[in-house]
Design an enzyme around this catalytic site. Structure first.
Site, PDB file in Angstrom:
ATOM      1  N   GLY A  41      42.575 -46.129  -2.663  1.00 12.57           N
ATOM      2  CA  GLY A  41      41.713 -46.296  -3.828  1.00 12.57           C
ATOM      3  C   GLY A  41      42.360 -46.763  -5.093  1.00 12.57           C
ATOM      4  O   GLY A  41      41.669 -47.083  -6.065  1.00 12.57           O
ATOM      5  N   CYS A  67      22.771 -71.582  -0.178  1.00 12.32           N
ATOM      6  CA  CYS A  67      21.445 -71.659  -0.785  1.00 12.32           C
ATOM      7  C   CYS A  67      20.962 -70.302  -1.281  1.00 12.32           C
ATOM      8  O   CYS A  67      20.043 -69.700  -0.720  1.00 12.32           O
ATOM      9  CB  CYS A  67      20.463 -72.236   0.230  1.00 12.32           C
ATOM     10  SG  CYS A  67      21.016 -73.840   0.790  1.00 12.32           S
TER      11      CYS A  67
END
Ligand code: LLP
Length: 419
Positions: free
Chosen positions: A240, A346
């Protein structure tokens, strides 16, 4: 700029290799990794672990390219995996299965069996049903599975909600109030051996305080269990640790790891082994995504710089609104224009950077920086786009470590209806 991505005579290079040479040889989009950067980040953890009973398990999910795993395996790393597929990658890269820890919220029976067959070092288990499943699989194979429980310490890691995992509302880990009964349940199962404890509170964490808060809770559990006669050999503090994408100032790796190890020792647990499970901080700034400008599209509201990499190549901006610095490989002297850097997919969400001041022309190369972690591994074939090539630079050598996917690769396993 990180230490291994630098400018040489103005042009961006990785180690001793100009990025333009990589684009000419391998095309774009291409992920480029620096072996020296991987090694340096690993050594920073290793420096803190030296002389202590502490080890690094690279979180394979952050970057599972075989050559990346090979570099870490050769440095002596262990691995944190979340699937049988990741285990097979570690093996293919020459990693030692006895240094592998298997994490994840819902391991399949088949994956558990595979891991047991390879005698992995242990499983981080997250629930009673998962303990039962692992016990049954181990029993069938005549084995005893070594387990740690991943506990949820209910600590705010102060990071993006999608990558925060140690809060009550997250799906991860055993809820703090259920931890002791779950350990008792694990200890009572005949084909399991309780060996450790694990916690992982989130990703891209830039402060030490949440770690220390979680670690204290973990150590409270270790002490409570010991009073009941359940002894844990190791403490896995998770991964982390954040990196610098823009102007974040995370603690340096060695200092961070030392702080945690000192806390473990100060609380009288120095005899226990400590495991770190870093992903991003080992690979994030060791990689960049090299892309080429296709078109410039000026507009009334926005100017677009359309490049050949897209959200299918690097999903982090679309998924988390993540910021990645974008550098021209060979800057022009022209006045910069503010662009949104977007891909050919797209979707309006297909962007890599917003409002970036760039002096660019079609055909120019751009480097999307800090893309070594959760970059290629999260890429997809959306819009039937082949996934990018990956190369590893080592000094002045360039190695192709994954070939670009070709259109025919993309529908290889598909079948037409018969009639
Ligand atoms: N251990 C466990 C159990 C994990 O779930 C993770 C990451 C790690 C270690 C490694 O964490 P790191 O050191 O890399 O922060 N795709 C997101 C990040 C997801 C992190 C998932 N778990 C992103 O692109 O930001």
């Amino acid at each position: 700029m990180t230490d291994f991505f630098t400018r040489r005579d103005g042009a961006l290079a990785v180690e001793q290799v100009p990025l333009a040479r990589i684009a000419a040889e391998f095309g774009t989009p291409t992920y480029v990794y620096s072996r020296a950067a991987l090694t340096t980040a690993y050594q920073a953890y290793a420096a803190a672990c030296k002389g202590r009973n502490a080890h690094v398990q690279f979180a394979v999910k952050a970057n599972s390219n075989l050559a990346v795993l090979q570099v870490f395996a050769q440095l002596g790393a262990g691995f944190d995996i979340v699937s049988g597929g990741e285990l097979l990658r570690v093996l293919a890269a020459g990693g030692d299965p006895r240094k592998v820890v298997f994490s994840g919220v819902a391991k399949s029976e088949a994956d558990m069996a595979l891991a047991l067959a390879h005698d992995v070092r242990g499983f981080n288990v997250e629930s009673i049903p998962e303990l039962d499943r692992l016990n049954a699989v181990a029993g069938r194979l005549g084995k005893r599975a070594r387990v740690s429980l991943r506990i949820n310490p209910d600590v705010d890691a102060k990071t993006h909600p999608y990558i925060s995992t140690g809060l009550k509302g997250n799906k991860f880990g055993v809820a703090f109030e259920d931890v002791l009964p779950t350990y008792r349940a694990a200890a009572a199962l005949p084909h399991l051996e309780v060996v450790g404890i694990d916690c992982h509170i989130g990703s891209q964490i830039t402060e030490v305080a949440p770690y220390l808060e979680a670690l204290d809770k973990v150590l409270d559990v270790v002490e409570a269990l010991e009073r009941e006669g359940i002894r844990l050999d190791h403490i896995d503090v998770g991964g982390g640790l954040g990196i610098t994408y823009a102007d974040e100032t995370p603690p340096d790796i060695t200092g961070f790891a030392t702080t945690l190890l000192d806390r473990v020792a100060a609380r009288g647990h120095g005899h226990r082994e400590v495991l770190f499970e870093p992903g991003r901080s080992l690979v994030g700034n060791a990689g960049a995504l090299l892309t080429q400008v296709e078109f410039l599209k000026p507009g009334a509201a926005k100017n677009f710089c359309i490049v050949d990499a897209a959200m299918n190549d690097l999903a982090r901006p679309a998924m988390y609104e993540a910021y990645h610095r974008i550098e021209p490989v060979a800057p022009h002297a022209d006045a910069p224009v503010t662009y949104d850097v977007v891909g050919p997919v797209c979707e309006s969400g297909d962007w890599l950077g917003r409002d970036r001041a760039l002096a660019v022309q079609p055909g120019d190369l751009l480097a999307v920086m800090s893309a070594g972690a959760y970059g290629f591994v999260m890429s997809s074939n959306y819009n039937t786009r082949g996934r990018a090539a990956e190369v590893m630079v080592d000094g002045d050598a360039v190695h192709l470590v994954r070939e670009r996917e070709l259109p025919a690769d993309l529908f290889k396993g598909e079948h037409l209806l018969k009639g």
